[in-house]
Design a protein around this motif. Structure first.
Motif, PDB file in Angstrom:
ATOM      1  N   ASP A  40     -12.868  13.873  19.804  1.00  0.00           N
ATOM      2  CA  ASP A  40     -13.892  14.365  18.878  1.00  0.00           C
ATOM      3  C   ASP A  40     -13.821  13.660  17.516  1.00  0.00           C
ATOM      4  OD1 ASP A  40     -16.188  15.688  18.182  1.00  0.00           O
ATOM      5  OD2 ASP A  40     -15.204  17.566  17.673  1.00  0.00           O
ATOM      6  N   LYS A  81     -25.419  13.690  25.912  1.00  0.00           N
ATOM      7  CA  LYS A  81     -24.840  14.622  24.952  1.00  0.00           C
ATOM      8  C   LYS A  81     -25.892  15.668  24.626  1.00  0.00           C
ATOM      9  CE  LYS A  81     -22.061  16.062  21.564  1.00  0.00           C
ATOM     10  NZ  LYS A  81     -21.011  17.030  21.907  1.00  0.00           N
ATOM     11  N   HIS A 141     -14.689  11.567  24.278  1.00  0.00           N
ATOM     12  CA  HIS A 141     -15.498  12.324  23.297  1.00  0.00           C
ATOM     13  C   HIS A 141     -15.270  11.757  21.899  1.00  0.00           C
ATOM     14  CE1 HIS A 141     -16.757  16.652  21.850  1.00  0.00           C
ATOM     15  NE2 HIS A 141     -17.088  15.747  20.958  1.00  0.00           N
ATOM     16  N   HIS A 195     -17.620  10.330  18.283  1.00  0.00           N
ATOM     17  CA  HIS A 195     -18.914  10.120  17.631  1.00  0.00           C
ATOM     18  C   HIS A 195     -18.859   8.864  16.777  1.00  0.00           C
ATOM     19  CE1 HIS A 195     -20.397  14.243  18.484  1.00  0.00           C
ATOM     20  NE2 HIS A 195     -19.116  14.536  18.458  1.00  0.00           N
TER      21      HIS A 195
HETATM   22 ZN   LIG Z   1     -18.069  16.240  19.178  1.00  0.00          ZN
END
Ligand SMILES: [Zn+2]
Length: 260
Positions: free
Chosen positions: A216, A108, A12, A14
């Motif tokens: 994240d 996603k 996970h 970005h």
């Molecule tokens: Zn995220």
């Protein structure tokens, strides 16, 4: 016993090319990996490259469609020796599964309660789910609680759904537990920004076969998120499963023929 935890996958993270409001470029991410054993990642576009999350009345436009296309395509272009990039396609209300490529490793699907809604009751949404199911792509679903329940129970039959943050932003770990969702074979989770208490409670109740390590990034830092998991005192088997083996098993099921 060989060290099976040597190769860690961040399930996970970005990375973006358009939204420069945060340091979240591919280079930024790799800088954060220095000194860690992380050798692969599932990469998603930043939300703000996909839709205007600050406008609940947001209406899609050709400009935003172009932005999405560019952002999703960017992830497909990333390449780094010794590092496995797993691009996930960030889907929105045009449900553009015609843009899926054999290199895509997942979907996603993301919305918070104050953000513009997905149009679940459209033929395009149903058709997209059919294609996602056919390709056996896992869906990382961050949605408010009622939509999460409906998605899993009514819409996503036969699709693997990964609830990020052990449910922190999908209604909470306990609420999802009470609903019985963690018990379902199709429901997985990731550790990104989850508390140590929730991770340990999950492993105790549901075992280690459907939990993925995630950072994240840029909201979490890969090294710190990894250290958080490594400090839990898990068995070598559980550690290896969460840090990479489960991700590899999940990806082995994906159909990459590219035909439709
Ligand atoms: Zn995220």
């Amino acid at each position: 016993m060989p060290n099976r935890t040597a190769i860690v996958i961040d399930a996970h993270a970005h990375c973006g090319i358009i939204d420069r409001g945060t340091a979240q470029s591919w280079d930024d991410y790799r800088t954060h990996l220095a000194g860690t054993p992380i050798r692969g990642a599932a990469l998603f576009s930043p939300v703000q490259e996909i839709y205007d999350r600050y406008d609940p009345e947001f209406v899609d436009t050709p400009d935003w469609q172009r932005r999405r296309r560019e952002s999703n395509a960017y992830l497909l272009s990333l390449d780094s020796p010794g590092f496995a990039v797993h691009p996930y396609f960030f889907i929105w209300n045009d449900f553009a599964v015609d843009q899926l490529q054999p290199a895509h490793c997942g979907i996603k699907w993301h919305r918070h309660s104050d953000e513009p809604p997905y149009h679940y009751d459209t033929p395009a949404c149903r058709a997209a789910l059919t294609e996602i199911r056919r390709r056996r792509l896992p869906v990382v679903l961050e949605e408010e609680f009622s939509h999460t329940v409906r998605f899993i129970r009514e819409l996503a039959e036969g699709i693997t759904v990964i609830i990020p943050h052990l449910g922190m932003l999908n209604g909470g770990f306990g609420r999802i537990a009470n609903e019985g969702l963690w018990d379902l074979e199709q429901v997985w989770a990731d550790t990104a920004l989850a508390s140590a208490g929730d991770i340990l409670a999950y492993l105790r109740r549901y075992g280690h076969e459907r939990l993925l390590f995630g950072s994240d990034f840029p909201f979490g830092h890969p090294a710190a998120e990894l250290a958080k998991v490594q400090r839990l005192g898990l068995t070598p088997e559980t550690t290896a499963a969460v840090l990479g083996d489960n991700f590899r098993r999940l990806q082995a099921q994906v159909i990459r023929d590219g035909s439709r």
